[in-house]
Design an enzyme around this catalytic site. Structure first.
Site, mmCIF file in Angstrom:
data_model
loop_
_atom_site.group_PDB
_atom_site.id
_atom_site.type_symbol
_atom_site.label_atom_id
_atom_site.label_comp_id
_atom_site.label_asym_id
_atom_site.label_seq_id
_atom_site.Cartn_x
_atom_site.Cartn_y
_atom_site.Cartn_z
ATOM 1 C CB CYS A 2 -1.084 0.308 1.108
ATOM 2 S SG CYS A 2 -2.057 -1.425 1.269
ATOM 3 N NE ARG A 27 5.141 1.443 -1.323
ATOM 4 C CZ ARG A 27 5.667 2.010 -0.206
ATOM 5 N NH1 ARG A 27 6.982 2.383 -0.212
ATOM 6 N NH2 ARG A 27 5.503 0.898 0.979
ATOM 7 C CD1 TRP A 75 -0.199 -5.117 -3.500
ATOM 8 C CD2 TRP A 75 -0.400 -6.258 -1.997
ATOM 9 N NE1 TRP A 75 0.290 -6.890 -4.089
ATOM 10 C CE2 TRP A 75 0.745 -7.241 -2.725
ATOM 11 C CE3 TRP A 75 -0.208 -6.926 -0.360
ATOM 12 C CZ2 TRP A 75 0.762 -8.598 -2.140
ATOM 13 C CZ3 TRP A 75 0.319 -8.227 -0.104
ATOM 14 C CH2 TRP A 75 0.719 -9.083 -0.573
ATOM 15 C CG ASN A 99 0.693 2.153 3.930
ATOM 16 O OD1 ASN A 99 -0.398 2.265 3.118
ATOM 17 N ND2 ASN A 99 1.853 2.434 3.110
ATOM 18 N N GLY A 100 -0.015 -1.521 6.172
ATOM 19 C CA GLY A 100 0.164 -2.905 7.554
ATOM 20 C C GLY A 100 -1.284 -3.437 7.511
ATOM 21 C CD GLU A 483 17.044 -12.727 -8.683
ATOM 22 O OE1 GLU A 483 16.782 -13.295 -7.541
ATOM 23 O OE2 GLU A 483 17.095 -11.870 -9.360
ATOM 24 C CE LYS A 487 13.446 -10.579 -11.051
ATOM 25 N NZ LYS A 487 14.872 -10.747 -9.643
ATOM 26 C CD GLU A 490 10.144 -11.136 -9.305
ATOM 27 O OE1 GLU A 490 11.325 -10.678 -9.266
ATOM 28 O OE2 GLU A 490 8.940 -10.522 -8.457
ATOM 29 C CG HIS A 506 18.930 -36.995 -7.751
ATOM 30 N ND1 HIS A 506 19.176 -38.612 -7.071
ATOM 31 C CD2 HIS A 506 20.043 -36.434 -7.621
ATOM 32 C CE1 HIS A 506 20.352 -38.766 -7.383
ATOM 33 N NE2 HIS A 506 20.779 -37.128 -7.501
ATOM 34 C CE LYS A 605 11.967 -2.073 -5.943
ATOM 35 N NZ LYS A 605 12.878 -3.598 -6.656
HETATM 36 C C1 AGP Z 1 12.623 -10.018 -6.093
HETATM 37 O O1 AGP Z 1 13.164 -9.386 -8.027
HETATM 38 C C2 AGP Z 1 11.419 -9.879 -5.837
HETATM 39 N N1 AGP Z 1 10.660 -9.054 -5.985
HETATM 40 C C3 AGP Z 1 11.224 -9.782 -3.900
HETATM 41 O O2 AGP Z 1 11.557 -11.341 -3.956
HETATM 42 C C4 AGP Z 1 12.496 -8.595 -3.272
HETATM 43 O O3 AGP Z 1 13.636 -9.355 -3.541
HETATM 44 C C5 AGP Z 1 11.919 -9.627 -1.730
HETATM 45 O O4 AGP Z 1 11.038 -9.088 -1.919
HETATM 46 C C6 AGP Z 1 13.021 -9.136 -0.780
HETATM 47 O O5 AGP Z 1 12.770 -7.826 -1.238
HETATM 48 P P1 AGP Z 1 14.343 -6.596 -0.157
HETATM 49 O O6 AGP Z 1 15.811 -7.243 -0.808
HETATM 50 O O7 AGP Z 1 13.923 -5.385 -0.505
HETATM 51 O O8 AGP Z 1 13.965 -6.903 1.238
#
Ligand code: AGP
Length: 610
Positions: A2, A27, A75, A99-100, A483, A487, A490, A506, A605
């Site tokens: 949010c 965000r 959100w 927010n929260g 990683e 990517k 997501e 395995h 974000k």
């Molecule tokens: C990465 O592409 C992500 N969107 C997500 O996994 C992110 O790395 C994770 O939420 C951790 O965030 P931070 O590094 O701000 O703690």
């Protein structure tokens, strides 16, 4: 997650607030809303499902006036994305954004229902509005009502409230979620992220945990969690660092991928000499602390967790210190044993990830040698609360998919590994020199990797109609495969799994057929021959292989093997280098799929809730 923006001004603020919301779009959110009053206390509230632009069009059409207002992007956590659940929420005279998460919302809700309150939404937020309203009715002071209600809330919150009959002030409070006050001339602003206010002011005051602030157009009074009036430092923003334009790029993610040479350079600058890592760049006490370290516990989430996994290989092979890496949401809820002289290290782009922050707070109560964070946001909670901090200078990262934050974390980690190894006398001058030389050369190598953009764009077509994919790597390249898979998942919504290549037989080999793209990160290193056997296993099952390798490996293309052969780099920096083509691959696949690259569905974000 949010986003919040609010203003108390003499001019009309609807456009300002909407621009702020647009700046917060990165965000992640599913609905947006705004509430405004004019000087005669005429009040309007608008909420819309979907993009901020839909709300903005609506507000424009209605020609909404007024100098005091609050706005929010939601959100969904409690309750589906809907107009009714969108903020601001109202309770009689109270308008509120939040927010929260309020963890005890159910008990509070039941209590309020007994008192006669009717709920219009399924949110935890509406509970706060009614709670404050009940107190406000009793005391007649909005500030006192907020102060009385805050201790009843369990969970995390950043809230901004106003009385819809009084345009003179807004109240903001924080615990667990950030709030920043922007100072204007004869007007003041509040937001959950400084970025939302950069079009309005360069002067900021960051509220601390437990603070409640009363803000008028001329004055800001901040009270700490003990109720004492306190002064919080006013900080000037650095316009160059805070710039957030796409420039010639189509997406922020693309811009951030291409910014990596500069981000890496900024992260090493002043911290490496020609021959050495400068240990005091980790803090004045770093040398003495590092010499005592016997174990390293890394805790992080998502991409930052993958950086931690890569560093484990480096810590154990280069600095000869044992290292465990754990996902923050797991670490915080299990019984862990802190080994003697352990460095507790958190990694985070935002410094506000709820699970990582909670893990740090837990660690501070245990017997760790020291807490340290590697973080990209200087004014974040993680930075404020860690004993030692090393900032990555990646610059602001807007794309939800983390790119430059990851590679700068890796370069920071490789410097840390070197420093700890040196201070413990486990790493000799010759090894340090070769690491330092490789680090100095890295930004230029990344420039070279970026020139493969067009080739990778062509390769991305292989994913056009695919639903699933595998990513393989060995050694420190295995977390890079993880990683790469993250990517792709997501931003293209294609299912991607990463495996340590030796693990293929395995189980996952059963998935391999002509419909399964198998991406292998295969630079020339000690494990190449082992990896070649794994590649043959895939080839024998008709899998569609895509190899990211270097020019020294002499792999042969054929109709089932596509190859991107980059120039060779020192294997110490290969994990950082090979990350770049993986990011480009995910980006180009997402373009083909037509997804929202910078704001992928359901994601945020900074994940500031559990
Ligand atoms: C990465 O592409 C992500 N969107 C997500 O996994 C992110 O790395 C994770 O939420 C951790 O965030 P931070 O590094 O701000 O703690």
């Amino acid at each position: 997650m949010c986003g919040i923006i609010a203003a108390v001004a003499k001019r009309d603020v609807a456009d300002i607030l909407l621009e702020g919301l647009q700046r917060l779009e990165y965000r992640g959110y599913d609905s947006a809303g705004i509430a405004i009053i004019d000087s005669e206390a005429n009040f309007t509230r608008h909420r819309r499902l979907g993009k901020v632009q839909i709300l903005a069009d609506d507000v424009k059409e209605q020609n909404i006036k007024g100098g005091t207002g609050i706005a929010h992007t939601r959100w969904a956590t409690h309750g589906v994305p809907s107009e009714n659940n969108a903020h601001p929420h109202l309770s009689r005279q109270i308008a509120l954004v939040h927010n929260g998460i309020i963890e005890n919302h159910q008990a509070l809700r039941e209590d309020l229902i007994k008192k006669g309150y009717l709920f219009e939404s399924e949110t935890d937020t509406e509970v706060i509005a009614h709670l404050i309203d009940a107190e406000f009715e009793r005391s007649g002071s909005l500030f006192d009502a907020v102060q009385t209600c805050i201790p009843k809330l369990k969970g995390s919150y950043a809230i901004v409230i106003f009385d819809i009959t009084d345009p003179s002030r807004i109240i903001a409070a924080r615990s667990g979620s950030p709030i920043v006050v922007g100072l204007g001339n004869g007007e003041n602003f509040v937001a959950s992220d400084q970025l939302a206010l950069l079009h309005l002011t360069q002067r900021f005051m960051f509220l601390e945990e437990g603070d409640i602030a009363e803000i008028t157009d001329k004055e800001i009074h901040v009270f700490n969690n003990l109720g004492d009036l306190v002064q919080r430092e006013i900080q000037e923003s650095n316009p160059e660092q805070d710039i957030c334009e796409k420039g010639p790029f189509r997406h922020f993610m693309q811009k951030e991928i291409f910014e990596q040479p500069k981000a890496l350079l900024n992260t090493i600058q002043g911290r490496l000499s020609e021959t050495q890592v400068i240990t005091p760049s980790f803090g004045t006490d770093a040398a003495s602390i590092f010499s005592k370290i016997e174990h390293i516990q890394i805790v992080a989430c998502g991409t930052s967790y993958n950086a931690g996994l890569t560093a484990k290989y480096w810590f154990e092979s280069l600095s000869r210190v044992s290292c465990d890496v754990e996902i923050a949401s797991e670490f915080r809820y299990r019984h862990f044993i802190a080994r003697p002289n352990t460095l507790f290290l958190t990694l985070s782009q935002s410094g506000e990830t709820a699970d990582t922050l909670a893990a740090l707070r837990l660690a501070k109560e245990k017997d760790f040698l020291c807490t340290m964070s590697i973080c990209n946001v200087a004014r974040s909670s993680l930075v404020r609360e860690s004993d030692i901090v090393f900032l990555t200078h990646a610059g602001r990262e807007i794309g939800v998919a983390s790119t430059k934050a990851f590679t700068t974390q890796l370069i920071a980690l490789l410097m840390l590994v070197t420093s700890i190894g040196k201070e413990k006398k486990h790493l000799d001058d010759k090894t340090e020199l070769s690491i330092v030389q490789a680090l100095h050369a890295l930004p230029q190598h990344i420039e070279e990797a970026l020139t493969f953009d067009k080739e990778i764009e062509k390769l991305a077509k292989n994913f056009t109609n695919k639903q699933h994919s595998l990513f393989l790597g060995r050694g420190a390249l295995y977390p890079i495969a993880m990683e790469a898979a993250l990517k792709l998942k997501e931003i293209s919504y294609i299912h991607a799994e990463a495996y340590a290549a030796g693990e293929l037989k395995h189980g996952p080999l059963a998935l391999v057929d002509a419909q399964m793209p198998v991406v292998v990160i295969a630079p020339n290193n000690d494990l190449l021959d082992k990896l070649k056997s794994n590649i043959e296993e895939v080839r024998a099952r008709g899998g569609e292989l895509i190899l990211f390798t270097d020019k020294t490996t002499a792999f042969q293309k054929d109709k089932n093997i596509k190859i991107i052969a980059l120039p060779y780099v020192n294997e110490l920096i290969a994990p950082i280098y090979f990350t770049v083509p993986m990011q480009l691959l995910a980006y180009h696949v997402a373009l083909i799929k037509g997804t929202d690259v910078d704001q992928p569905r359901n994601l945020a974000k900074a994940v500031t809730v559990e």
